[in-house]
Write a protein that holds these residues in place. Structure first.
Motif, PDB file in Angstrom:
ATOM      1  N   GLU A 222       0.830  -1.215   0.000  1.00 28.85           N
ATOM      2  CA  GLU A 222       0.000   0.000   0.000  1.00 28.85           C
ATOM      3  C   GLU A 222       0.858   1.256   0.000  1.00 28.85           C
ATOM      4  OE1 GLU A 222      -3.702  -1.921   2.612  1.00 28.85           O
ATOM      5  OE2 GLU A 222      -2.347  -0.432   3.494  1.00 28.85           O
TER       6      GLU A 222
ATOM      7  N   ASP B  12       3.092   3.193  -3.428  1.00 34.09           N
ATOM      8  CA  ASP B  12       2.645   4.276  -4.306  1.00 34.09           C
ATOM      9  C   ASP B  12       2.893   5.656  -3.709  1.00 34.09           C
ATOM     10  OD1 ASP B  12       1.777   2.421  -6.153  1.00 34.09           O
ATOM     11  OD2 ASP B  12      -0.296   2.419  -5.436  1.00 34.09           O
ATOM     12  N   LEU B  13       3.233   5.708  -2.425  1.00 35.70           N
ATOM     13  CA  LEU B  13       3.408   6.992  -1.754  1.00 35.70           C
ATOM     14  C   LEU B  13       4.863   7.443  -1.705  1.00 35.70           C
ATOM     15  CD1 LEU B  13       0.957   6.488   1.247  1.00 35.70           C
ATOM     16  CD2 LEU B  13       0.529   7.630  -0.936  1.00 35.70           C
TER      17      LEU B  13
END
Length: 357
Positions: free
Chosen positions: A25, A28-29
């Motif tokens: 998760e 992508d950051l």
């Protein structure tokens, strides 16, 4: 999903799979988010998985032969919450190490320096550690909800889990407050006040509530839970009193923290209360002046250790630990719990009480 005979193995596997999902998760950051997630799971690594062991034992007490309960998931959520508490506790106490490694705020501080970022590295480390602990708390909730989703006793498990979270938060505050409030309380009340902290900060959180959460997950009877609560609180108090001794006299190579760390942090433990009760006014004044001094050198730590030992406080605490261990055993004597389960409870209870780290 059922538990294996080895709670450490099953919980560790569940934590690893949960970590992989969170890393995916964060990808992508950007690199900073991935590093933050990795540091959060580094805080979960290691430890004795004490809460997982007691939760598994509490579940077994219900005598469920076939159950769809995700025991490993619930236990893993407790371990993540425990990591959050340690991150925040180290920050509050200004501790430099945890389990032989830099405490989370120190590791984040050093990462700031290595990266050549702008601003105060110390302030960054402290702010980031608060957020790291908060993230771990959120993850513990996520994993608990995933583990009990659709389970027939989910609401009961949530209630017991919420009780644990409230108790330890109040206990942490009482611990912080006592470092400042002790001087306003009569000397004869210090031990009782320290026991209050031990009950809420450790006994209920480390042993009693994990047992009751496991019991709730298995649908244990009221009589079984009553016996577990009595057993768990006695073991939990003895566990914390042992921690009081280790915080002053523990071997750094075993505990992963500097010798005499509780003295530098100014912890007003039961051990300190008993030592003060046995001292004259000058002795108490000398001890009080030293407690909480971050600059205490090894020679001064050694002198304080001798003074505390010579006061008889350690022997008195050991007697109290023995009495609590006996009370824990007695709580199971006539309990409506199977013989194998009682043997397991006594085994892990003794391991918690007699620990060296």
């Amino acid at each position: 999903m059922t538990s294996s005979a080895d709670p450490i193995s099953t919980v560790s596997q569940r934590l690893e799979s949960f970590a992989a999902e969170r890393r995916a998760e964060a990808a992508d950051l950007g690199a900073e988010a991935v590093d933050f997630v990795d540091r959060a799971f580094a805080a979960v690594a290691g430890g004795k998985r004490l809460r997982a062991r007691f939760l598994t034992a509490g579940h077994a007490v219900a005598g469920v032969s076939s159950d769809d309960a995700d025991i490993a998931g619930v236990a893993a959520s407790l371990e993540i919450f425990h990591a959050a508490a340690l991150v925040h506790d180290d920050l509050v106490d200004n501790s430099d190490t945890r389990r032989g490694r830099p405490a989370a705020h120190r590791a984040l501080e050093e990462a700031h320096r290595r990266s050549g970022w702008l601003g105060d590295a110390d302030a960054f480390g402290r702010a980031a550690a608060i957020l790291l602990g908060d993230l771990l708390i959120a993850w513990s909730d996520d994993l608990l909800e995933e583990a009990v989703d659709g389970h027939r006793f989910a609401s009961d498990v949530r209630r017991q889990y919420a009780t644990m979270r409230r108790d330890v938060t109040v206990g942490q505050y009482l611990d912080v407050a006592e470092e400042a409030a002790w001087a306003t309380a009569p000397d004869h009340e210090h031990a009782a006040r320290a026991l209050r902290v031990a009950s809420y900060k450790s006994a209920r959180y480390s042993v009693q509530q994990p047992l009751l959460i496991g019991a709730a997950l298995g649908g244990a009877t009221a009589a079984q839970r009553e016996a577990l609560a009595e057993f768990g609180h006695s073991v939990g108090l003895a566990f914390q009193l042992r921690d009081d001794v280790l915080g002053v006299f523990g071997d750094p190579a075993v505990t992963g923290k500097p010798s005499g760390d509780d003295l530098r942090e100014g912890k007003r433990t039961v051990l300190i209360a008993y030592a003060r009760e046995a001292m004259d006014a000058d002795g108490r004044a000398d001890l009080d002046a030293a407690l909480g001094d971050r600059a205490l050198d090894e020679a001064t730590i050694g002198r304080l250790q001798r003074v505390i030992d010579e006061s008889g406080a350690v022997q008195r605490l050991e007697q109290e630990i023995a009495q609590l261990a006996a009370a824990a055993d007695a709580a199971l004597d006539d309990a409506p719990i199977g013989g194998a389960e009682i043997a397991t409870l006594r085994e892990i209870g003794q391991a918690a009480i007699q620990r060296t780290s």
